[in-house]
Write an enzyme that holds these catalytic residues in place. Structure first.
Site, PDB file in Angstrom:
ATOM      1  N   ASP A   1       0.875  -1.178   0.000  1.00  0.00           N
ATOM      2  CA  ASP A   1       0.000   0.000   0.000  1.00  0.00           C
ATOM      3  C   ASP A   1       0.909   1.225   0.000  1.00  0.00           C
ATOM      4  O   ASP A   1       2.106   1.122   0.284  1.00  0.00           O
ATOM      5  CB  ASP A   1      -0.906  -0.006   1.252  1.00  0.00           C
ATOM      6  N   SER A   2       0.312   2.384  -0.268  1.00  0.00           N
ATOM      7  CA  SER A   2       1.063   3.626  -0.177  1.00  0.00           C
ATOM      8  C   SER A   2       1.492   3.902   1.259  1.00  0.00           C
ATOM      9  O   SER A   2       2.224   4.855   1.497  1.00  0.00           O
ATOM     10  CB  SER A   2       0.190   4.783  -0.656  1.00  0.00           C
TER      11      SER A   2
ATOM     12  N   GLY B   1      -2.538   9.202  -3.881  1.00  0.00           N
ATOM     13  CA  GLY B   1      -3.764   9.749  -4.469  1.00  0.00           C
ATOM     14  C   GLY B   1      -3.608  11.106  -5.123  1.00  0.00           C
ATOM     15  O   GLY B   1      -4.444  11.528  -5.914  1.00  0.00           O
TER      16      GLY B   1
ATOM     17  N   CYS C   1      -4.482  -1.161  -2.045  1.00  0.00           N
ATOM     18  CA  CYS C   1      -4.584   0.283  -2.243  1.00  0.00           C
ATOM     19  C   CYS C   1      -5.500   0.519  -3.441  1.00  0.00           C
ATOM     20  O   CYS C   1      -5.199   0.042  -4.550  1.00  0.00           O
ATOM     21  CB  CYS C   1      -3.184   0.834  -2.514  1.00  0.00           C
TER      22      CYS C   1
ATOM     23  N   THR D   1      -6.030   3.276  -4.957  1.00  0.00           N
ATOM     24  CA  THR D   1      -5.393   4.185  -5.914  1.00  0.00           C
ATOM     25  C   THR D   1      -4.423   3.426  -6.817  1.00  0.00           C
ATOM     26  O   THR D   1      -4.408   3.628  -8.036  1.00  0.00           O
ATOM     27  CB  THR D   1      -4.648   5.304  -5.154  1.00  0.00           C
TER      28      THR D   1
ATOM     29  N   CYS E   1     -10.879   3.859   0.048  1.00  0.00           N
ATOM     30  CA  CYS E   1      -9.438   3.970   0.305  1.00  0.00           C
ATOM     31  C   CYS E   1      -9.146   3.095   1.506  1.00  0.00           C
ATOM     32  O   CYS E   1      -9.892   3.132   2.491  1.00  0.00           O
ATOM     33  CB  CYS E   1      -9.096   5.437   0.596  1.00  0.00           C
ATOM     34  N   THR E   2      -8.080   2.303   1.422  1.00  0.00           N
ATOM     35  CA  THR E   2      -7.846   1.325   2.494  1.00  0.00           C
ATOM     36  C   THR E   2      -7.401   1.969   3.807  1.00  0.00           C
ATOM     37  O   THR E   2      -7.362   1.311   4.840  1.00  0.00           O
ATOM     38  CB  THR E   2      -6.805   0.273   2.050  1.00  0.00           C
TER      39      THR E   2
HETATM   40  N1  DGL Z   1      -4.627   3.332   0.798  1.00  0.00           N
HETATM   41  C1  DGL Z   1      -4.617   4.076  -0.434  1.00  0.00           C
HETATM   42  C2  DGL Z   1      -5.932   3.780  -1.196  1.00  0.00           C
HETATM   43  O1  DGL Z   1      -6.586   2.799  -0.915  1.00  0.00           O
HETATM   44  C3  DGL Z   1      -4.334   5.491  -0.134  1.00  0.00           C
HETATM   45  C4  DGL Z   1      -3.921   6.245  -1.323  1.00  0.00           C
HETATM   46  C5  DGL Z   1      -3.021   7.394  -1.064  1.00  0.00           C
HETATM   47  O2  DGL Z   1      -1.884   7.167  -0.646  1.00  0.00           O
HETATM   48  O3  DGL Z   1      -3.424   8.521  -1.372  1.00  0.00           O
HETATM   49  O4  DGL Z   1      -6.321   4.481  -2.101  1.00  0.00           O
END
Ligand code: DGL
Length: 260
Positions: free
Chosen positions: A9-10, A42, A72, A74, A182-183
């Site tokens: 994930d981010s 994002g 994620c 995104t 968004c997670t």
């Molecule tokens: N957890 C990411 C998602 O589900 C967050 C995205 C982000 O870093 O902006 O979209």
């Protein structure tokens, strides 16, 4: 197969997905990458999101992961098509739970809170269009929420102010379902429950992703067959690990810094 499931994930948000996977598949080993140094994804261009997703994928493959969960929305909506085309390993992605919301709404009005990157992607638009005939979808970018979660400010005044600002227009339109696209956002559920009227259901995709992960591993014949021991879990963050550690709570796993 004894190799781990890779998850990225981010940042720390994908741990909400890891928890569902761990609940459903307790014997699987997992390896999680929190790319917090580059959060939020994002606000980045599609090209940048694809490049970061490649970097995370290659690291997980170098560590022998047998399948990769893109935890994620995104990264899924912007990069999973590229990843599937260019790597042999199976990928499981996550998209906003628009379909279940469209099936459950009684007012015919569904709110979705997600990142700019997800809401502007063509994958999201195509899925939304497919499942929401006759339903109004009120899209809201959650600008700033991921950064506050990444800095551990779940209970802050800034968080409450932003959430009120984002929920007010959707509530004025009489939504009865709020999709968390968004997670990171499942960590906001306690606060959202304080702010939303009782009749508004909060819907996310975590459980569905865990079920899909199990299905894919079964179909590929790579589900772990030894069920005598619980899985081992390694989490890596490329910033300081405190927030990640805090969200995971106590458990039998390693949380370490890694420069990636
Ligand atoms: N957890 C990411 C998602 O589900 C967050 C995205 C982000 O870093 O902006 O979209």
């Amino acid at each position: 197969m004894e190799h781990p499931i890779g998850i990225f994930d981010s940042g720390v948000g994908g741990t909400s997905i890891w928890k569902e996977i761990h609940r459903l598949l307790p014997h699987e080993d997992t390896l999680y990458l929190a790319d917090s140094k580059n959060a939020p994804y994002g606000e980045k261009s599609m090209e940048a999101i694809v490049q970061l997703s490649i970097k995370n994928t290659e690291l997980l493959l170098n560590k022998n992961c047998k399948a990769i969960v893109v935890a994620c929305n995104t990264a899924t909506t912007n990069a999973i098509a590229y990843l599937r085309k260019n790597y042999k390993v199976p990928f499981i992605g996550i998209e906003p739970a628009i379909k279940p919301a469209a099936l459950r709404t009684k007012t015919g009005k569904v709110g979705i809170l997600a990142t700019k990157g997800t809401l502007s992607s063509s994958l999201f638009h195509n899925t939304a269009k497919l499942h929401t005939a006759g339903i109004t979808v009120l899209e809201q970018e959650g600008t700033g929420l991921v950064s506050l979660i990444e800095s551990g400010k779940l209970q802050s005044k800034e968080m409450e102010t932003l959430l009120r600002q984002y929920l007010t227009p959707m509530l004025a339109e009489d939504i009865d379902c709020l999709v968390l696209g968004c997670t990171h956002y499942p960590y906001l559920v306690p606060k959202l429950k304080e702010l939303l009227p009782h009749h508004v259901q909060i819907i996310d995709s975590g459980e569905a992703v865990a079920r899909q992960t199990k299905n894919v591993l079964e179909k590929e014949g790579i589900l772990r067959t030894t069920t005598t021991a619980l899985g081992k879990h390694q989490f890596y963050s490329n910033t300081n690990v405190e927030v990640l550690d805090g969200l995971l709570g106590k458990g039998n796993y390693a949380v370490d810094y890694l420069n990636f």
